[in-house]
Design a protein around this motif. Structure first.
Motif, short mmCIF file in Angstrom:
data_model
loop_
_atom_site.label_atom_id
_atom_site.label_comp_id
_atom_site.label_asym_id
_atom_site.label_seq_id
_atom_site.Cartn_x
_atom_site.Cartn_y
_atom_site.Cartn_z
N TYR A 43 4.77 -4.56 0.39
CA TYR A 43 4.03 -3.38 0.84
C TYR A 43 4.12 -3.17 2.36
N VAL A 44 4.30 -4.24 3.10
CA VAL A 44 4.51 -4.12 4.54
C VAL A 44 5.86 -3.44 4.80
N CYS A 83 -0.83 16.94 4.27
CA CYS A 83 0.19 17.38 3.32
C CYS A 83 0.05 16.70 1.97
N LEU A 84 -0.43 15.46 1.99
CA LEU A 84 -0.53 14.68 0.75
C LEU A 84 -1.92 14.71 0.13
N GLY A 85 -2.87 15.32 0.83
CA GLY A 85 -4.24 15.30 0.33
C GLY A 85 -4.89 13.92 0.49
N LEU A 86 -4.45 13.18 1.51
CA LEU A 86 -4.98 11.84 1.79
C LEU A 86 -5.60 11.83 3.17
N SER A 87 -6.46 10.86 3.41
CA SER A 87 -7.03 10.72 4.75
C SER A 87 -6.03 10.05 5.68
N LYS A 88 -6.26 10.21 6.98
CA LYS A 88 -5.43 9.54 7.98
C LYS A 88 -5.51 8.03 7.76
N SER A 89 -6.67 7.55 7.40
CA SER A 89 -6.84 6.11 7.19
C SER A 89 -6.04 5.63 5.98
N GLU A 108 1.01 2.55 5.74
CA GLU A 108 2.03 2.21 6.72
C GLU A 108 1.99 0.75 7.18
N VAL A 109 0.82 0.16 7.21
CA VAL A 109 0.72 -1.25 7.61
C VAL A 109 0.74 -2.19 6.41
N GLY A 110 0.70 -1.62 5.22
CA GLY A 110 0.83 -2.43 4.01
C GLY A 110 -0.43 -3.16 3.59
N THR A 111 -1.57 -2.70 4.07
CA THR A 111 -2.82 -3.36 3.70
C THR A 111 -3.31 -2.97 2.31
N ARG A 112 -2.79 -1.87 1.79
CA ARG A 112 -3.15 -1.43 0.44
C ARG A 112 -1.88 -1.10 -0.33
N ALA A 113 -1.91 -1.36 -1.60
CA ALA A 113 -0.76 -1.04 -2.46
C ALA A 113 -0.59 0.48 -2.52
N THR A 114 0.65 0.92 -2.40
CA THR A 114 0.97 2.34 -2.53
C THR A 114 1.44 2.58 -3.96
N LEU A 115 0.73 3.42 -4.67
CA LEU A 115 1.06 3.69 -6.07
C LEU A 115 2.37 4.46 -6.18
#
Length: 86
Positions: free
Chosen positions: A3-4, A27-33, A39-46
């Protein structure tokens, strides 16, 4: 970590477009956070979000997932005879 690496490719593609994390999030309907965490890989990207990132950033989803460029052999095989005919 997978993920990183994925996050680094998302950030690289975003930087290439000149978009901010906030703009990409809009654009994606997501928060900046959420974009920052991806981008830093702290959460899994579905997987469905990887496809959405790729579409907005105009990159191949395979490249985002693996870092590999899409195969071009098939394209050359199909276009080779067309070039020869010109």
């Amino acid at each position: 970590d997978y993920y990183v690496d994925l996050g680094h490719r998302i950030a690289e593609a975003r930087d290439a477009t000149g978009m901010s994390q906030h703009d990409l999030g809009v654009c994606l309907g997501l928060s900046k956070s959420a974009v920052s965490n991806a981008e830093v890989g702290t959460r899994a990207t579905l997987a469905h979000n990887v496809v959405r990132y790729a579409a907005v950033l105009a990159v191949d989803p395979l490249w985002l997932l693996t870092g590999d460029s899409p195969a071009t052999e098939g394209v050359e095989t199909l276009t080779g005879p067309l070039r020869a005919a010109q």
